[in-house]
Design an enzyme around this catalytic site. Structure first.
Site, PDB file in Angstrom:
ATOM      1  CB  VAL A 147      57.088   3.570  77.400  1.00  0.00           C
ATOM      2  CG1 VAL A 147      57.515   5.018  77.252  1.00  0.00           C
ATOM      3  CG2 VAL A 147      58.285   2.656  77.183  1.00  0.00           C
ATOM      4  CG  ASP A 161      45.837   2.495  75.868  1.00  0.00           C
ATOM      5  OD1 ASP A 161      47.047   2.332  76.096  1.00  0.00           O
ATOM      6  OD2 ASP A 161      45.205   1.823  75.006  1.00  0.00           O
ATOM      7  CB  THR A 172      61.719   3.029  69.864  1.00  0.00           C
ATOM      8  OG1 THR A 172      61.968   3.018  71.279  1.00  0.00           O
ATOM      9  CG2 THR A 172      63.018   2.840  69.101  1.00  0.00           C
ATOM     10  CG  PHE A 212      67.691   5.551  76.815  1.00  0.00           C
ATOM     11  CD1 PHE A 212      68.292   4.990  75.695  1.00  0.00           C
ATOM     12  CD2 PHE A 212      67.421   6.909  76.811  1.00  0.00           C
ATOM     13  CE1 PHE A 212      68.633   5.780  74.591  1.00  0.00           C
ATOM     14  CE2 PHE A 212      67.754   7.706  75.720  1.00  0.00           C
ATOM     15  CZ  PHE A 212      68.359   7.150  74.614  1.00  0.00           C
ATOM     16  CE  LYS A 229      65.052   2.898  72.815  1.00  0.00           C
ATOM     17  NZ  LYS A 229      65.322   2.420  74.156  1.00  0.00           N
ATOM     18  CG  LEU A 289      80.087  -8.545  78.656  1.00  0.00           C
ATOM     19  CD1 LEU A 289      81.494  -8.333  79.200  1.00  0.00           C
ATOM     20  CD2 LEU A 289      80.137  -8.786  77.141  1.00  0.00           C
ATOM     21  CB  ALA A 325      76.869 -16.517  77.499  1.00  0.00           C
ATOM     22  N   GLY A 326      73.787 -16.974  77.153  1.00  0.00           N
ATOM     23  CA  GLY A 326      72.609 -17.806  77.402  1.00  0.00           C
ATOM     24  C   GLY A 326      71.803 -17.993  76.135  1.00  0.00           C
ATOM     25  CB  CYS A 365      62.972  -2.975  72.894  1.00  0.00           C
ATOM     26  SG  CYS A 365      61.459  -2.104  73.383  1.00  0.00           S
TER      27      CYS A 365
HETATM   28  P1  NAD Z   1      52.845  -1.242  74.899  1.00  0.00           P
HETATM   29  O1  NAD Z   1      52.407  -2.114  73.797  1.00  0.00           O
HETATM   30  O2  NAD Z   1      53.037  -1.814  76.268  1.00  0.00           O
HETATM   31  O3  NAD Z   1      51.815  -0.023  75.044  1.00  0.00           O
HETATM   32  C1  NAD Z   1      51.352   0.741  73.986  1.00  0.00           C
HETATM   33  C2  NAD Z   1      49.946   1.234  74.328  1.00  0.00           C
HETATM   34  O4  NAD Z   1      49.523   2.192  73.365  1.00  0.00           O
HETATM   35  C3  NAD Z   1      48.882   0.120  74.321  1.00  0.00           C
HETATM   36  O5  NAD Z   1      48.217   0.073  75.563  1.00  0.00           O
HETATM   37  C4  NAD Z   1      47.929   0.524  73.176  1.00  0.00           C
HETATM   38  O6  NAD Z   1      46.576   0.195  73.425  1.00  0.00           O
HETATM   39  C5  NAD Z   1      48.122   2.024  73.140  1.00  0.00           C
HETATM   40  N1  NAD Z   1      47.778   2.665  71.851  1.00  0.00           N
HETATM   41  C6  NAD Z   1      48.097   2.260  70.604  1.00  0.00           C
HETATM   42  N2  NAD Z   1      47.637   3.142  69.698  1.00  0.00           N
HETATM   43  C7  NAD Z   1      47.003   4.118  70.383  1.00  0.00           C
HETATM   44  C8  NAD Z   1      46.344   5.315  70.008  1.00  0.00           C
HETATM   45  N3  NAD Z   1      46.266   5.684  68.715  1.00  0.00           N
HETATM   46  N4  NAD Z   1      45.812   6.092  70.973  1.00  0.00           N
HETATM   47  C9  NAD Z   1      45.897   5.730  72.273  1.00  0.00           C
HETATM   48  N5  NAD Z   1      46.526   4.616  72.697  1.00  0.00           N
HETATM   49  C10 NAD Z   1      47.078   3.808  71.752  1.00  0.00           C
HETATM   50  O7  NAD Z   1      54.180  -0.543  74.408  1.00  0.00           O
HETATM   51  P2  NAD Z   1      55.476  -0.158  75.271  1.00  0.00           P
HETATM   52  O8  NAD Z   1      56.244  -1.376  75.605  1.00  0.00           O
HETATM   53  O9  NAD Z   1      55.083   0.776  76.343  1.00  0.00           O
HETATM   54  O10 NAD Z   1      56.320   0.624  74.160  1.00  0.00           O
HETATM   55  C11 NAD Z   1      55.896   1.868  73.669  1.00  0.00           C
HETATM   56  C12 NAD Z   1      57.020   2.472  72.852  1.00  0.00           C
HETATM   57  O11 NAD Z   1      58.143   2.735  73.690  1.00  0.00           O
HETATM   58  C13 NAD Z   1      57.562   1.593  71.728  1.00  0.00           C
HETATM   59  O12 NAD Z   1      57.936   2.418  70.651  1.00  0.00           O
HETATM   60  C14 NAD Z   1      58.787   0.944  72.322  1.00  0.00           C
HETATM   61  O13 NAD Z   1      59.744   0.571  71.361  1.00  0.00           O
HETATM   62  C15 NAD Z   1      59.312   2.064  73.188  1.00  0.00           C
HETATM   63  N6  NAD Z   1      60.093   1.622  74.350  1.00  0.00           N
HETATM   64  C16 NAD Z   1      59.667   0.568  75.091  1.00  0.00           C
HETATM   65  C17 NAD Z   1      60.382   0.174  76.212  1.00  0.00           C
HETATM   66  C18 NAD Z   1      59.971  -1.026  77.027  1.00  0.00           C
HETATM   67  O14 NAD Z   1      60.759  -1.473  77.854  1.00  0.00           O
HETATM   68  N7  NAD Z   1      58.788  -1.566  76.860  1.00  0.00           N
HETATM   69  C19 NAD Z   1      61.536   0.888  76.590  1.00  0.00           C
HETATM   70  C20 NAD Z   1      61.931   1.984  75.811  1.00  0.00           C
HETATM   71  C21 NAD Z   1      61.198   2.350  74.691  1.00  0.00           C
HETATM   72  C1  UGA Z   2      66.205  -2.938  76.702  1.00  0.00           C
HETATM   73  C2  UGA Z   2      67.297  -1.910  77.046  1.00  0.00           C
HETATM   74  O1  UGA Z   2      68.141  -2.439  78.067  1.00  0.00           O
HETATM   75  C3  UGA Z   2      66.677  -0.596  77.515  1.00  0.00           C
HETATM   76  O2  UGA Z   2      67.693   0.374  77.729  1.00  0.00           O
HETATM   77  C4  UGA Z   2      65.726  -0.095  76.425  1.00  0.00           C
HETATM   78  O3  UGA Z   2      65.079   1.095  76.846  1.00  0.00           O
HETATM   79  C5  UGA Z   2      64.681  -1.150  76.142  1.00  0.00           C
HETATM   80  O4  UGA Z   2      65.327  -2.385  75.729  1.00  0.00           O
HETATM   81  C6  UGA Z   2      63.771  -0.756  75.034  1.00  0.00           C
HETATM   82  O5  UGA Z   2      64.150  -0.021  74.137  1.00  0.00           O
HETATM   83  O6  UGA Z   2      62.652  -1.247  75.111  1.00  0.00           O
HETATM   84  P1  UGA Z   2      64.644  -4.574  78.111  1.00  0.00           P
HETATM   85  O7  UGA Z   2      64.319  -5.157  76.779  1.00  0.00           O
HETATM   86  O8  UGA Z   2      63.551  -4.228  79.038  1.00  0.00           O
HETATM   87  O9  UGA Z   2      65.507  -3.231  77.916  1.00  0.00           O
HETATM   88  O10 UGA Z   2      65.571  -5.596  78.914  1.00  0.00           O
HETATM   89  P2  UGA Z   2      67.133  -5.937  78.964  1.00  0.00           P
HETATM   90  O11 UGA Z   2      67.520  -6.023  80.363  1.00  0.00           O
HETATM   91  O12 UGA Z   2      67.929  -5.059  78.089  1.00  0.00           O
HETATM   92  O13 UGA Z   2      67.156  -7.413  78.361  1.00  0.00           O
HETATM   93  C7  UGA Z   2      66.821  -7.677  77.017  1.00  0.00           C
HETATM   94  C8  UGA Z   2      67.081  -9.139  76.694  1.00  0.00           C
HETATM   95  O14 UGA Z   2      68.484  -9.405  76.688  1.00  0.00           O
HETATM   96  C9  UGA Z   2      66.471 -10.122  77.694  1.00  0.00           C
HETATM   97  O15 UGA Z   2      65.928 -11.219  76.992  1.00  0.00           O
HETATM   98  C10 UGA Z   2      67.657 -10.566  78.532  1.00  0.00           C
HETATM   99  O16 UGA Z   2      67.491 -11.852  79.071  1.00  0.00           O
HETATM  100  C11 UGA Z   2      68.764 -10.526  77.502  1.00  0.00           C
HETATM  101  N1  UGA Z   2      70.109 -10.340  78.076  1.00  0.00           N
HETATM  102  C12 UGA Z   2      70.408  -9.189  78.747  1.00  0.00           C
HETATM  103  C13 UGA Z   2      71.083 -11.300  77.899  1.00  0.00           C
HETATM  104  O17 UGA Z   2      70.831 -12.354  77.269  1.00  0.00           O
HETATM  105  N2  UGA Z   2      72.322 -11.094  78.412  1.00  0.00           N
HETATM  106  C14 UGA Z   2      72.653  -9.949  79.086  1.00  0.00           C
HETATM  107  O18 UGA Z   2      73.829  -9.830  79.510  1.00  0.00           O
HETATM  108  C15 UGA Z   2      71.666  -8.977  79.263  1.00  0.00           C
END
Ligand code: NAD
Ligand code: UGA
Length: 429
Positions: free
Chosen positions: A11, A30, A119, A150, A204, A250, A252-253, A260
Site C-alpha cells: 500500500v 520505512d 486498515t 481498497f 473498509k 463468485l 469457487a475453489g 487481508c
Molecule cells: P506490508 O507489510 O507490505 O508493508 C508494511 C510496511 O511498513 C513494511 O515494509 C514495514 O517495514 C513498514 N513499517 C512497519 N512499522 C513501521 C514504522 N513504525 N515506521 C516505518 N515503517 C514501518 O503491508 P501492506 O500489505 O502494504 O498493508 C499495509 C496496510 O494496508 C495494512 O493495514 C493492510 O491491511 C492495508 N491494506 C493492504 C492492502 C493490500 O492489498 N496489501 C490493501 C488495502 C489495505
Molecule cells: C482484497 C480486496 O479485493 C481489496 O479490495 C482490498 O483492498 C484488499 O483485499 C485488502 O484489504 O487488502 P486482495 O486480497 O489483494 O484484495 O485480493 P482479492 O482479489 O480480493 O483475492 C483475495 C482472495 O480471494 C484470493 O486468495 C483469491 O484467490 C480469492 N478469491 C477471490 C476467490 O477464491 N474467489 C473469488 O471469486 C475471488
C-alpha cells in the site's frame, strides 16, 4: 503538496508512486533499512505489475529513506501505511501503528494532516488523536483523516488510479483536511465519499467482510453442487447476471487467502464479539473458508487411494495470481497438509517463493515441467494464466498418474478429460 508516506509495503509504495505521479513531492519511509536500500537502487522489493516502472518514472518527485523523524518534520501530510497483522486471538496487532504514533509525537513541530490508510479497527483514528494529545502534541498541530485503501494486489497501480470510490473520514467540521484530500487526489476520477472517522473504518471492514462472505457462499453452493450433479460455474455465472448479485467474487475453489480477508474478517468478528454482538454470518464465512482446504484434501485422498510415496505437483504458491505475496496463501497451507499426509510435494510458482520452514520438506522448482514430470497428481492452487493454458496432451505424456485437481476451478474439465486425465474441481460436473 509535500507528503510523507510511512511504510514501503504494497500500500505504501503504491500510494507513494501514485501521489508522485499526480505531481506531489513524496518521501516514502520505512524502518526496514534493507527495503529502502533496494528501493534506492531502483528495484521494487515486491512484485506488483507496473509499480517499478511508475516508481522509476517519478523518481524526481519520489525519495526513499529510513529517516522517519526527518520525513515527519519536513512534510505537511503524513500517510500511515504500516501493517496491521492479526494477533492469535483474531484481534488486530496495532504495535506498528503505536510505533508510528510515538514517532509522530516526537517529531511533530508544525501543523500536519495525518492520513491513515492502514486498515484499522473501529475507533483507532480517534485513539491516535487521544494518544498524540496525551503525549504532549498540541491538538491544533494535527488533523486526522481516515482514508482506507481498497486496492487489490496484482492490480494495485490500476486500482489506485481508478478507484470505485475515495473514502475520506474526517473529524467534525474539518473542512481544511477535506480541501487537502481533494488537492491530493486531484486527477483521480471517483465518487468522493466524505464520512466520519468511524464510518470510514467500518466501510473498509464491511467491504472486505462482504467480499469474503461472497466467496464462502459460492464455495458452500459448490459443495452442494458436488452432491447434486450440478455445475457451480453455470450456477455462479447465471445468478451473477442479476445486478443485485453481480458476477464478481463468485469463483469457487480453495477459498480466500492473502494478507487481508482472513485477518480483517477475524478482526471484525473480534470487534463485534467485544461489543456484545454475535457475528453469525461472519463466523459462518470463516468456517466455510477454514474447512475448504480439508474438503479438497478429502477429494485428493479419495482419488489417489494409496498415498505412500506418491508425488504431488502443486502449481501456484502465491495467494492469487500476479503477486509474489504468500501471506495466508491457501497454497502454502495446502502444501503443508499434503506433506503431513506423507506425500512428496514439488511446487512451482512464476513469482512467489515458499517460506523457509515449508522449504525444509517441500521442493520448489523453477519450471512447470520440473514439477509435473512423473507426478501422480497435479494441483492447481493459484489461477496464474500460464496454468490455465497448459497443453494437457503434453502434461499427460510426462506425468505418472492421471489426477488433476483444479483448486481454482479455472480450467476446462473437458480439455483435461480429452487426454485421458481425471479432472477434480469443486462443484463441477
Ligand atoms: P506490508 O507489510 O507490505 O508493508 C508494511 C510496511 O511498513 C513494511 O515494509 C514495514 O517495514 C513498514 N513499517 C512497519 N512499522 C513501521 C514504522 N513504525 N515506521 C516505518 N515503517 C514501518 O503491508 P501492506 O500489505 O502494504 O498493508 C499495509 C496496510 O494496508 C495494512 O493495514 C493492510 O491491511 C492495508 N491494506 C493492504 C492492502 C493490500 O492489498 N496489501 C490493501 C488495502 C489495505
Ligand atoms: C482484497 C480486496 O479485493 C481489496 O479490495 C482490498 O483492498 C484488499 O483485499 C485488502 O484489504 O487488502 P486482495 O486480497 O489483494 O484484495 O485480493 P482479492 O482479489 O480480493 O483475492 C483475495 C482472495 O480471494 C484470493 O486468495 C483469491 O484467490 C480469492 N478469491 C477471490 C476467490 O477464491 N474467489 C473469488 O471469486 C475471488
Amino acid at each position: 503538496m509535500d507528503v510523507c508516506v510511512i511504510g514501503a509495503g504494497y500500500v505504501g509504495l503504491t500510494t507513494s508512486a501514485v501521489l508522485a505521479d499526480l505531481g506531489h513531492d513524496v518521501t516514502c519511509v520505512d524502518k526496514n533499512k534493507d527495503r529502502i536500500e533496494i528501493l534506492n537502487r531502483g528495484i521494487c522489493p515486491i512484485y506488483e505489475p507496473g509499480l517499478e516502472e511508475l516508481i522509476q518514472k517519478n523518481r524526481s518527485r519520489l525519495t526513499f529513506s529510513d529517516g522517519v523523524g526527518e520525513a515527519i518534520r519536513q512534510n505537511s501530510v503524513i500517510y500511515i501505511c504500516v501493517g496491521t497483522p492479526p494477533m492469535p486471538d483474531g484481534s488486530t496487532n496495532l504495535s506498528y501503528i503505536l510505533s508510528v504514533i510515538d514517532d509522530l509525537a516526537t517529531y511533530i513541530q508544525s501543523p500536519k494532516t495525518i492520513v491513515t490508510k492502514s486498515t484499522v479497527p473501529l475507533g483507532t483514528n480517534e485513539m491516535i488523536g487521544e494518544l498524540l494529545t496525551q503525549k504532549g502534541v498540541d491538538r491544533k498541530q494535527f488533523n486526522l483523516v481516515s482514508n482506507p485503501e481498497f486496492l487489490r494486489e496484482g492490480t494495485a497501480v490500476y486500482d489506485m488510479f481508478n478507484p470505485d470510490k475515495t473514502v475520506v473520514g474526517l473529524e467534525d467540521g474539518d473542512s481544511e483536511s477535506l480541501q487537502v484530500m481533494k488537492a491530493l487526489y486531484d486527477g483521480i476520477e471517483s465518487p468522493f465519499v466524505v464520512t466520519t472517522l468511524n464510518d470510514a473504518e467500518l466501510i473498509k471492514f464491511s467491504a472486505n467482510a462482504f467480499l469474503a462472505t461472497k466467496i464462502s457462499f459460492i464455495n458452500e453452493i459448490a459443495r452442494i453442487c458436488d452432491r447434486s450433479n450440478a455445475d457451480i460455474t453455470t450456477v455462479a455465472s447465471t445468478i451473477g447476471l442479476d445486478p443485485r448479485i453481480g458476477r464478481h467474487f463468485l469463483q469457487a475453489g480453495l477459498g480466500y487467502g492473502g494478507s487481508c480477508f482472513p485477518k480483517d474478517l477475524s478482526s471484525l468478528i473480534h470487534s463485534a464479539t467485544n461489543k456484545g454482538i454475535k457475528p453469525a454470518i461472519l463466523e459462518a464465512a470463516q468456517y466455510v473458508n477454514d474447512t475448504q482446504l480439508d474438503y479438497y484434501i478429502e477429494k485428493i485422498k479419495e482419488n489417489l487411494e494409496d498415498l505412500s510415496s506418491k508425488k504431488v505437483a502443486v502449481l501456484g504458491i502465491a495467494f492469487k495470481p500476479d503477486t509474489d505475496d504468500i501471506r495466508s496463501s491457501r497454497s502454502v497451507l495446502l502444501i503443508e497438509k499434503l506433506e503431513e499426509l506423507g506425500l512428496d510435494v514439488v511446487a512451482f510458482d512464476p513469482k512467489a517463493k515458499l517460506p523457509p520452514e515449508t522449504l525444509q520438506r517441500t521442493t520448489q522448482v523453477d519450471s512447470i515441467n520440473g514439477a509435473t514430470k512423473d507426478a501422480d497428481c497435479i494441483v492447481i492452487a493459484t489461477d496464474w494464466p500460464v496454468f490455465k493454458s497448459l497443453d494437457w496432451k503434453e502434461v499427460k505424456k510426462e506425468m505418472k498418474g492421471t489426477l488433476i485437481v483444479d483448486g481454482r476451478n479455472c480450467i476446462d474439465p473437458s480439455e483435461v478429460r480429452k487426454h485421458g486425465l481425471l479432472y477434480v474441481g469443486v462443484g463441477r460436473i
